[in-house]
Design a protein around this motif. Structure first.
Motif, PDB file in Angstrom:
ATOM      1  N   LEU A   1       0.822  -1.221   0.000  1.00 57.92           N
ATOM      2  CA  LEU A   1       0.000   0.000   0.000  1.00 57.92           C
ATOM      3  C   LEU A   1       0.853   1.267   0.000  1.00 57.92           C
ATOM      4  O   LEU A   1       0.439   2.305  -0.480  1.00 57.92           O
ATOM      5  N   TYR A   2       2.055   1.173   0.582  1.00 60.33           N
ATOM      6  CA  TYR A   2       2.842   2.390   0.799  1.00 60.33           C
ATOM      7  C   TYR A   2       3.875   2.639  -0.288  1.00 60.33           C
ATOM      8  O   TYR A   2       4.633   3.586  -0.202  1.00 60.33           O
TER       9      TYR A   2
ATOM     10  N   TYR B   1       6.273   5.188   7.241  1.00 64.11           N
ATOM     11  CA  TYR B   1       5.047   4.400   7.186  1.00 64.11           C
ATOM     12  C   TYR B   1       5.349   2.907   7.234  1.00 64.11           C
ATOM     13  O   TYR B   1       4.711   2.152   7.954  1.00 64.11           O
TER      14      TYR B   1
ATOM     15  N   GLU C   1       3.586   5.959  -1.787  1.00 62.92           N
ATOM     16  CA  GLU C   1       3.759   7.125  -0.904  1.00 62.92           C
ATOM     17  C   GLU C   1       5.014   7.906  -1.317  1.00 62.92           C
ATOM     18  O   GLU C   1       5.919   7.361  -1.938  1.00 62.92           O
TER      19      GLU C   1
END
Lengths: 665, 347
Positions: free
Chosen positions: B163-164, B175, B167
């Motif tokens: 998911l990161y 994170y 980022e």
């Protein structure tokens, strides 16, 4: 019934023939390869030298290891993958090996099958991925609102709409802090274990919302653009596509099944050949090579000589074979040991290997071990019925898995039955077997341990003495064979040790039984002589053999050590002999345990109680006592007997064979 | 009786290992030394660590080599302890060992984040097969974060780390590291909550550790990464001991650092949070010291249970961290008096 005679085979062949020769060797399964380089370095590589072979011999000074190595990893990977696809077990069937095949052809075949099939598989994967995405999209069925156009929904000016999955915990987190979150999170349905939500948020706060959703591990479900429309349209489109995918998948499935049918058998053949090639590659580490020739060394049993000769006949003049078969040379080269026993003793080779493989020049202890173990087990665990069960278990085991251990179980079970017969014991019930015989006969025929406790114990010790005497015999032969004068003649397990043991036995036996004829004084003198000989065995044997120095350590240290050894010898003789009393004790114990169960059964007093106790009693005795006796027997063989005569420092004869690396047995 | 069966041998083994930990004198003596090489020599000749450096040639005595060796040694102790544990306790202990795996993954991610070549990094983790099923050798062939995270496909970290990846670079690592810890500790917390034995005191300490972690995340998330309160709150762990959800929420929505400390002063941990110049600087150390003290206390009061093990493993970790601090400090020539303040052990 012994250790097979070996000879060292030395082969020289042209380099390009090496592969064929190795193939013949591994398929013959009769040659134990050793490193040719070290054989050459130690000058053991014996060859006939005549004028026409001068080149082969000359090459010997430029030897090297085999460096050209073929790598089968990638083809192995492909083949394994194919076999996985087709669900073919990776089992080696040596029958499938055809020596006329060239592996390169098979390799090409594997490559082409792999290419075709993997493209089908790839397409199938793509389709099923798409299918799972589409089935995720079918969540819209849960929010069925006729006429709503999803295209518009995703095209709003101020709002973002997202569909996705949230776990229960994380949803709770959101709810607990819902007042601070600028988004509407609505539950719209459930699919399997997943809870599906729709999130409506302000476009302005897109980044923040995104972060918050991520912090609760929100799993997006994306609706593919080309399907957007009203729910009716979308569902129709999805269904159509699904149908299409299913049809295509079915077609592909059929095609891949065709492959299974067409190539399944062929892949088994490829697998067998791959195993063969890999083994040949592994064998190359034993070779020595020069620029043109390859040297191979290996041990073969003498009785396989004819077989080997026919095997290598086709090579004719191209191959030069040398042999070392002179007995003395062979022993000096420390050949591997190949035990060769008849069917009765064969399974017990395992027990011997468990302790250590006999060296080439040692006596093979297997027959003695087998007999001793069978008798000891039978005597300790004598029961006709239970023995029968053990035999049965052995038969099953042979069929299922380990044929060797099953074989042992069968044999000891048989002896248990024989002893059980004479103990008059059938599943723990005594006096059952004897009823089948006339009384006059059964009086003399049976020996029930519990009724003749002393007899049984004495018989056990006497049997033990016989085994020990045989062990002395083995020890003396082994030591003389390895021309160890010091231990073989004067040692405690040598001739002198045996004499001392016999003298002591006679002395003790005579005084215990009151034998008048025993010449006690003579025995005393003999014992003293034996003791003195044992103490001075090192200087004595060294002076007989004219070896110097007489002692390998300071003389004082030697005598102190000898003194202690003497003490240990006496203790050992006593404990070794008495040790066998356990054989009788376990025979009694066996009956005793049953008596306990009979007593419980009679206390219960009902027929069903009797039956239950009968089953439990037998199970406990077979499981518990059977195991103990199994171990005690092994202990007697290893500890009381092997420690006397057996070294077990040999190397096992393991001929080169094709290994099954696939791991599916 | 059952505890005797389960723990008698284990505790004896642990007692033996405790005897090999560094003593107060060892610390004092090492503080007096000047260079890191002298520290190695001291460890070599006066402490049990000498045994683990034996097979290292003297030329290899660098801080990083020694650290690696010590870490490997600690893992080998874990392996020994593992042989003495069974059943649910074994499961718990294995979970405690997974901490190493989490730390290793973090170190790989850090290196990749700095665009370092990690091909040889697996050699840093001695004995790693004891605590992880991952193939580090293969993982360290990765050339990018994406590739590395793909390699973690079979682990619980995969889904979340993925998911990161999108980022921004300056926040990505924070994170990821936080989420790795979060996953590890939430798993630990849920395992602990299932336990019914008399190990309550030790679980309390582990839950206090969760409190501290929560505070540190909120503090850092707000101060350095300017995360939104909602986000910060969502990342906190459940199952803390003294910091309940309301407190965490208040902390997350606190307007500035000062009010963070004010809120903490109202809690059980008020002693640690008297807000002055030194508090922030030594906060992490103070938290560690607090836990260390608790571990020692519960160890003293415990009798034949898992506490001894958990307390020991933590003491071991604290000692390792102190040792590394000492070596680093000597490397940079920090005076003994100042160094004392950075150590977890109170001297």
């Amino acid at each position: 019934m012994a250790i097979e005679k070996m000879k060292l085979l030395n082969i020289v062949i042209e380099k390009d023939k090496a592969h064929d020769v190795l193939k013949d060797i591994v398929l013959a399964e009769k040659i134990h390869l050793v490193s040719a380089i070290s054989e050459i370095n130690e000058n053991n590589f014996v060859m006939k030298v005549d004028a026409e072979h001068i080149e082969e011999v000359a090459g010997l000074c430029l030897i090297d290891t085999f460096t050209e190595k073929k790598d089968y990893k990638s083809i192995q990977k492909k083949l394994y993958k194919l076999m996985e696809y087709m669900q073919i077990p990776k089992t080696l069937d040596k029958q499938l090996i055809d020596t006329s095949f060239d592996f390169i052809d098979l390799q090409n075949e594997i490559d082409s099958i792999y290419e075709d099939l993997s493209s089908i598989r790839l397409r199938m994967q793509e389709l099923s991925d798409e299918k799972s995405q589409l089935s995720q999209m079918s969540i819209i069925q849960g929010i069925y609102e006729p006429g709503v156009d999803f295209r518009k929904l995703f095209d709003l000016e101020y709002f973002n709409i997202k569909f996705g999955i949230l776990t229960k915990d994380n949803m709770e987190r959101l709810i607990r802090n819902y007042e601070n979150i600028y988004a509407a999170v609505l539950h719209i349905g459930r699919r399997g274990h997943d809870e599906i939500y729709v999130v409506i948020s302000l476009k302005e706060l897109a980044v923040e919302t995104e972060r918050i959703l991520r912090s609760v591990y929100f799993e997006d479900i994306s609706l593919l653009d080309e399907y957007l429309g009203t729910p009716e349209e979308m569902i129709k489109k999805i269904d159509e596509r699904m149908l299409h995918i299913d049809q295509e998948l079915e077609g592909l499935q059929l095609r891949s099944e065709e492959y299974d049918e067409q190539y399944g058998k062929r892949l088994m053949v490829c697998y067998a050949h791959l195993m063969l090639e890999i083994k040949i590659e592994q064998m190359k580490k034993y070779l020595a090579v020069t620029s043109n020739y390859v040297y191979i060394s290996g041990w073969v049993g003498e009785e396989d000589e004819d077989f080997i000769n026919t095997l290598f006949e086709p090579y004719g003049d191209q191959m030069v074979i040398g042999e070392s078969d002179d007995a003395e040379t062979v022993v000096a080269l420390k050949p591997p040991t190949k035990l060769n026993n008849n069917w009765l003793f064969k399974p017990f080779e395992n027990l011997v290997h468990m302790y250590g493989t006999p060296s080439y020049s040692e006596l093979d202890p297997t027959p003695f071990v087998a007999l001793a173990y069978m008798i000891l087990f039978g005597a300790m665990f004598g029961d006709l019925g239970q023995g029968m069960l053990l035999v049965l278990a052995g038969v099953l085991m042979t069929r299922k898995r380990s044929s060797d251990y099953g074989g042992i179980l069968k044999r000891i079970g048989l002896f248990s039955m024989v002893f059980g017969f004479f103990y008059d014991s059938f599943f723990g019930y005594e006096h059952v077997i004897s009823k089948l015989f006339p009384e006059s006969l059964s009086e003399k025929m049976f020996l029930r341990p519990i009724e003749h406790i002393n007899t049984v114990l004495i018989l056990a010790v006497v049997t033990g003495l016989i085994f020990l005497l045989i062990s002395y015999g083995y020890s003396i032969v082994n030591k003389i064979k390895s021309s160890d004068l010091k231990e073989g003649v004067f040692g405690r397990n040598g001739v002198v040790g045996l004499c001392l043991y016999l003298v002591l036995l006679l002395w003790v036996g005579g005084s215990a039984l009151g034998w008048r004829w025993v010449p006690v004084n003579l025995l005393k003198i003999l014992a003293v002589i034996a003791v003195v000989l044992m103490v001075i065995r090192e200087p004595l044997s060294n002076s007989i053999l004219k070896k110097r120095p007489l002692y390998h350590e300071p003389a004082s240290a030697y005598y102190v050590e000898s003194g202690f050894e003497l003490l240990e010898t006496f203790l050992g003789m006593l404990s070794n002999s008495v040790s066998f009393i356990r054989v009788g004790a376990f025979a009694l114990n066996h009956v005793g345990l049953f008596m306990a169960f009979h007593t419980i059964a009679s206390l219960i007093g009902t027929a069903s109680g009797e039956v239950v106790m009968f089953v439990i009693g037998n199970a406990v005795v077979i499981g518990l006592e059977g195991l103990i006796v199994l171990i005690q027997g092994l202990r007697l063989v290893y500890y009381e007997m092997f420690s006397k005569y057996y070294n077990g420092e040999g190397e096992i004869f393991s001929p080169a064979v094709v290994d099954d690396l696939g791991g599916n047995k | 009786m059952s505890n005797v069966r389960k723990f008698a041998a284990l505790n004896t083994k642990i007692k033996g290992m405790v005897g090999k930990l560094l003593s107060h004198e060892d610390y004092m003596n090492m503080l007096k030394l000047e260079k890191e090489s002298e520290i190695f020599e001291y460890l070599m000749s006066h402490t049990y660590y000498g045994n683990i450096f034996n097979d290292m040639p003297p030329t290899d005595y660098t801080v990083s080599n020694v650290e690696r060796q010590i870490k490997g040694y600690i893992v080998s102790l874990y392996r020994k302890i593992l042989c003495y544990i069974s059943g649910d306790y074994k499961k718990l202990f294995k979970l405690l060992m997974k901490r190493f795996e989490a730390e290793d993954i973090k170190s790989y991610l850090r290196a990749l984040h700095l665009n370092q070549n990690i091909t040889e990094l697996y050699k840093e983790h001695l004995n790693y097969e004891v605590y992880t099923n991952l193939n580090y050798k293969e993982l360290s062939l990765s050339r990018s974060m994406e590739e590395f995270i793909e390699g973690l496909k079979s682990t619980m970290y995969y889904k979340v780390l993925k998911l990161y990846l999108s980022e921004s670079k300056d926040r990505m690592l924070f994170y990821m590291e936080m989420n790795i810890d979060r996953m590890y500790f939430s798993k630990l917390a849920s395992e602990i909550s299932k336990f019914k034995g008399d190990e309550k005191p030790i679980f309390e300490i582990l839950r206090m550790n969760i409190d501290f972690l929560n505070f540190q995340w909120i503090y850092r998330g707000k101060k350095f990464y300017k995360l939104s309160p909602e986000e910060v709150l969502n990342y906190t762990l459940d199952n803390g001991h003294y910091l309940n959800y309301e407190t965490l929420k208040a902390l997350s929505y606190a307007s500035d650092e000062a009010s963070l400390f004010e809120i903490m002063e109202e809690t059980h941990y008020h002693k640690l949070f008297k807000h002055d110049e030194k508090t922030e600087r030594y906060l992490e150390r103070d938290m560690d010291r607090y836990l260390y003290g608790k571990f020692l206390k519960s160890d003293r009061e415990s009798n034949l249970n898992m506490i001894t093990v958990v307390a020991f493993t933590h003491r071991l970790e604290f000692e390792m961290r102190d040792l590394f601090t000492i070596m680093e400090a000597k490397h940079y020539g920090i005076p003994a008096d100042e160094l004392k303040d950075y150590l977890i052990r109170i001297l």
